[in-house]
Design a protein around this motif. Structure first.
Motif, PDB file in Angstrom:
ATOM      1  N   CYS A   1     -12.711  -7.597 -15.992  1.00  0.00           N
ATOM      2  CA  CYS A   1     -11.645  -7.603 -15.169  1.00  0.00           C
ATOM      3  C   CYS A   1     -11.333  -8.889 -14.661  1.00  0.00           C
ATOM      4  CB  CYS A   1     -11.667  -6.622 -13.050  1.00  0.00           C
ATOM      5  SG  CYS A   1     -11.494  -5.001 -13.736  1.00  0.00           S
ATOM      6  N   GLY A   2     -12.917  -9.810 -14.403  1.00  0.00           N
ATOM      7  CA  GLY A   2     -12.632 -11.200 -14.282  1.00  0.00           C
ATOM      8  C   GLY A   2     -12.645 -11.125 -12.533  1.00  0.00           C
ATOM      9  N   CYS A   3     -13.123  -9.993 -12.109  1.00  0.00           N
ATOM     10  CA  CYS A   3     -12.526 -10.155 -10.651  1.00  0.00           C
ATOM     11  C   CYS A   3     -13.839  -8.942  -9.702  1.00  0.00           C
ATOM     12  CB  CYS A   3     -11.455 -10.237  -9.762  1.00  0.00           C
ATOM     13  SG  CYS A   3     -11.164  -9.798  -7.929  1.00  0.00           S
ATOM     14  N   PHE A   4     -14.406  -9.454  -8.960  1.00  0.00           N
ATOM     15  CA  PHE A   4     -15.398  -7.991  -8.476  1.00  0.00           C
ATOM     16  C   PHE A   4     -14.586  -7.288  -7.304  1.00  0.00           C
ATOM     17  CE2 PHE A   4     -18.709 -11.454  -8.775  1.00  0.00           C
ATOM     18  CZ  PHE A   4     -18.877 -11.098  -9.488  1.00  0.00           C
ATOM     19  N   MET A   5     -12.919  -7.641  -6.710  1.00  0.00           N
ATOM     20  CA  MET A   5     -12.333  -6.989  -6.055  1.00  0.00           C
ATOM     21  C   MET A   5     -11.510  -5.618  -6.873  1.00  0.00           C
ATOM     22  SD  MET A   5     -11.943  -5.717  -2.766  1.00  0.00           S
ATOM     23  CE  MET A   5     -12.396  -7.287  -1.673  1.00  0.00           C
ATOM     24  N   GLN A   6     -11.182  -5.916  -7.995  1.00  0.00           N
ATOM     25  CA  GLN A   6     -10.472  -5.128  -8.781  1.00  0.00           C
ATOM     26  C   GLN A   6     -11.471  -4.553  -9.860  1.00  0.00           C
ATOM     27  OE1 GLN A   6      -7.415  -5.346  -9.089  1.00  0.00           O
ATOM     28  NE2 GLN A   6      -7.523  -3.471 -10.911  1.00  0.00           N
ATOM     29  N   ALA A   7     -12.276  -5.070  -9.820  1.00  0.00           N
ATOM     30  CA  ALA A   7     -13.337  -4.569 -11.159  1.00  0.00           C
ATOM     31  C   ALA A   7     -14.174  -3.224 -10.027  1.00  0.00           C
ATOM     32  CB  ALA A   7     -14.148  -4.946 -10.856  1.00  0.00           C
ATOM     33  N   ALA A   8     -14.002  -3.172  -9.008  1.00  0.00           N
ATOM     34  CA  ALA A   8     -14.341  -1.903  -7.360  1.00  0.00           C
ATOM     35  C   ALA A   8     -14.108  -0.986  -7.493  1.00  0.00           C
ATOM     36  CB  ALA A   8     -15.109  -2.605  -6.450  1.00  0.00           C
ATOM     37  N   ARG A   9     -12.284  -1.748  -7.215  1.00  0.00           N
ATOM     38  CA  ARG A   9     -11.091  -0.951  -7.268  1.00  0.00           C
ATOM     39  C   ARG A   9     -10.680   0.117  -8.599  1.00  0.00           C
ATOM     40  NH1 ARG A   9      -6.506  -2.230  -7.828  1.00  0.00           N
ATOM     41  NH2 ARG A   9      -5.277  -1.172  -6.850  1.00  0.00           N
TER      42      ARG A   9
ATOM     43  N   ASP B   1     -28.892   1.160 -16.990  1.00  0.00           N
ATOM     44  CA  ASP B   1     -28.308   2.284 -16.530  1.00  0.00           C
ATOM     45  C   ASP B   1     -26.819   2.528 -16.775  1.00  0.00           C
ATOM     46  OD1 ASP B   1     -27.884   3.209 -14.612  1.00  0.00           O
ATOM     47  OD2 ASP B   1     -29.490   4.879 -14.342  1.00  0.00           O
ATOM     48  N   PRO B   2     -27.051   3.585 -17.356  1.00  0.00           N
ATOM     49  CA  PRO B   2     -25.764   3.387 -17.973  1.00  0.00           C
ATOM     50  C   PRO B   2     -24.931   2.782 -16.521  1.00  0.00           C
ATOM     51  CG  PRO B   2     -26.578   4.998 -18.275  1.00  0.00           C
ATOM     52  CD  PRO B   2     -27.451   3.616 -17.994  1.00  0.00           C
ATOM     53  N   GLN B   3     -24.770   3.502 -15.426  1.00  0.00           N
ATOM     54  CA  GLN B   3     -23.959   2.483 -14.229  1.00  0.00           C
ATOM     55  C   GLN B   3     -23.938   1.549 -13.771  1.00  0.00           C
ATOM     56  OE1 GLN B   3     -24.977   4.891 -10.541  1.00  0.00           O
ATOM     57  NE2 GLN B   3     -23.265   4.508  -9.632  1.00  0.00           N
ATOM     58  N   LEU B   4     -25.148   0.511 -14.659  1.00  0.00           N
ATOM     59  CA  LEU B   4     -24.951  -0.235 -14.317  1.00  0.00           C
ATOM     60  C   LEU B   4     -23.911  -1.516 -15.301  1.00  0.00           C
ATOM     61  CD1 LEU B   4     -28.738  -1.552 -13.050  1.00  0.00           C
ATOM     62  CD2 LEU B   4     -27.061  -0.754 -11.633  1.00  0.00           C
ATOM     63  N   ALA B   5     -24.755  -0.804 -17.259  1.00  0.00           N
ATOM     64  CA  ALA B   5     -23.839  -1.392 -17.769  1.00  0.00           C
ATOM     65  C   ALA B   5     -22.452  -1.040 -17.769  1.00  0.00           C
ATOM     66  CB  ALA B   5     -24.309  -0.684 -18.924  1.00  0.00           C
ATOM     67  N   LEU B   6     -21.841  -0.315 -16.544  1.00  0.00           N
ATOM     68  CA  LEU B   6     -20.408   0.163 -16.425  1.00  0.00           C
ATOM     69  C   LEU B   6     -19.758  -1.207 -15.640  1.00  0.00           C
ATOM     70  CD1 LEU B   6     -18.282   2.013 -17.042  1.00  0.00           C
ATOM     71  CD2 LEU B   6     -19.000   3.085 -15.332  1.00  0.00           C
ATOM     72  N   GLY B   7     -20.934  -0.633 -14.314  1.00  0.00           N
ATOM     73  CA  GLY B   7     -20.786  -1.939 -13.353  1.00  0.00           C
ATOM     74  C   GLY B   7     -20.168  -3.079 -13.797  1.00  0.00           C
ATOM     75  N   PHE B   8     -20.675  -3.596 -15.086  1.00  0.00           N
ATOM     76  CA  PHE B   8     -21.246  -4.890 -15.248  1.00  0.00           C
ATOM     77  C   PHE B   8     -19.572  -5.087 -16.605  1.00  0.00           C
ATOM     78  CE2 PHE B   8     -22.056  -7.505 -19.000  1.00  0.00           C
ATOM     79  CZ  PHE B   8     -22.117  -8.729 -18.524  1.00  0.00           C
ATOM     80  N   THR B   9     -19.718  -4.517 -16.834  1.00  0.00           N
ATOM     81  CA  THR B   9     -18.712  -4.319 -18.209  1.00  0.00           C
ATOM     82  C   THR B   9     -17.245  -4.781 -17.438  1.00  0.00           C
ATOM     83  OG1 THR B   9     -19.025  -2.434 -18.846  1.00  0.00           O
ATOM     84  CG2 THR B   9     -19.811  -3.719 -20.389  1.00  0.00           C
ATOM     85  N   VAL B  10     -17.254  -3.442 -16.576  1.00  0.00           N
ATOM     86  CA  VAL B  10     -15.365  -3.677 -15.896  1.00  0.00           C
ATOM     87  C   VAL B  10     -15.534  -4.991 -14.520  1.00  0.00           C
ATOM     88  CG1 VAL B  10     -14.082  -2.592 -14.012  1.00  0.00           C
ATOM     89  CG2 VAL B  10     -15.662  -1.512 -15.671  1.00  0.00           C
ATOM     90  N   SER B  11     -16.662  -5.115 -14.744  1.00  0.00           N
ATOM     91  CA  SER B  11     -16.669  -6.908 -14.274  1.00  0.00           C
ATOM     92  C   SER B  11     -16.109  -7.762 -14.555  1.00  0.00           C
ATOM     93  CB  SER B  11     -17.799  -6.940 -13.301  1.00  0.00           C
ATOM     94  OG  SER B  11     -18.183  -5.929 -12.227  1.00  0.00           O
TER      95      SER B  11
END
Length: 326
Positions: free
Chosen positions: A46-54, A33-43
């Motif tokens: 960034c190397g950090c879940f908090m920064q990726a979420a921001r 799913d594109p949304q899951l793929a985007l969340g993974f690639t940004v994480s």
């Protein structure tokens, strides 16, 4: 192992294996799913879940749920923890390589965020809205926000913005912005009084008449000179042949009053913003007041990002209502 579980120290050799190029990984990457793929690639980037979420403008808990869903779908762990923090597992590296390759092949464009222009009276931005705007940016790293400070009526007339917060006389928002806006909203009425730092004035020696001000240095913000409702204060300053400092910076005005035993004109709420400052009431026979107004550009008032800023400003003033009640 779920990416949320901790492991012992990982050997560097585990992450030096060549990235797999088997059709199975490519097929799995294509089906994500594109949304899951985007969340993974940004994480991963960034190397950090908090920064990726921001960066994604979502809560970190939601991002972790999405990544857990992706791991369950692929039946493997994509992240692991090491001494230096979060790292991609071997499978995570393989998936990242495939998603990057797919992104290049599809030439996916970066989603442009709408630019929101916010023009705010300098003192209001510094004292009231600044902290909440910082909190907004901490939660949303992808926002595009242009913040413009207004330090004079001329600046208000010249500005072009989506949301404008300005100071005007009592009972009327005029003069207001020069472009078409929605019906202006009155946010607060401010009472202005001379203020001094507590540490430079004991209770028994605080001035309680205009004559008592003769031994004190007065500091004047240039933005106040043309304000009609400040005539009593401006007349006092203009009569001075010595002992006056003229400033073009509101922040420096506050610093001079805090640290230089100066007396300056400030809004009555300032003692709640800085408890080291205290008002000197009763020096002038007539009140000196201004009102805070907000209006939205008629062409952009329906945009979601603009409404987000409007709601933030309204909520901020509602939460600080007791600041403005005399």
């Amino acid at each position: 192992m779920s990416f949320m579980e901790t492991t012992g120290r990982q050997s560097p050799d585990e992450y030096r294996l060549p990235v797999a190029t088997s059709p199975s990984w490519r097929a799995q990457a294509t089906a994500i799913d594109p949304q899951l793929a985007l969340g993974f690639t940004v994480s991963a980037r960034c190397g950090c879940f908090m920064q990726a979420a921001r960066s994604l403008n979502i809560k970190a808990t939601l991002l972790r749920k999405q990544l857990a869903q992706l791991e369950a779908q692929l039946q493997c762990s994509l992240f692991s923890h090491c001494d230096s923090g979060m790292a991609l597992s071997r499978e995570g590296l393989q998936l990242q390589a495939q998603l990057i390759a797919l992104a290049h092949e599809r030439d996916l464009p970066v989603i442009e965020q709408p630019l929101v222009r916010l023009a705010v009276a300098e003192s209001i931005l510094h004292d009231i809205l600044g902290r909440d705007l910082v909190a907004l940016l901490r939660r949303n790293a992808s926002v595009r926000l242009d913040i413009i400070t207004l330090d004079s009526e001329l600046a208000l007339q010249a500005v072009s913005a989506d949301v404008v917060v300005w100071l005007a006389g009592t009972e009327s928002p005029l003069p207001g912005p020069s472009f078409a806006v929605s019906e202006p909203r009155r946010l607060a009425r401010l009472d202005y009084q001379p203020h001094i730092a507590k540490r430079y004035s004991r209770t028994a020696s605080r001035p309680d008449s205009l004559e008592d001000l003769a031994d004190f240095l007065l500091v004047q913000w240039q933005s106040h000179r043309q304000v009609e409702n400040f005539v009593p204060w401006n007349a006092l300053v203009d009569q001075r042949l010595a002992g006056v400092v003229q400033l073009h910076s509101y922040e420096l005005l506050l610093e001079m009053i805090r640290c230089s035993a100066c007396i300056g004109l400030l809004p009555g709420y300032i003692s709640r913003f800085d408890r080291g400052l205290i008002a000197l009431p009763g020096l002038f026979g007539q009140p000196m007041q201004r009102e805070v107004w907000m209006a939205v550009n008629a062409q952009s008032e329906g945009e979601a990002q603009v409404q987000m800023i409007v709601e933030l400003i309204q909520n901020t003033f509602n939460e600080r209502r007791e600041w403005f009640e005399s």
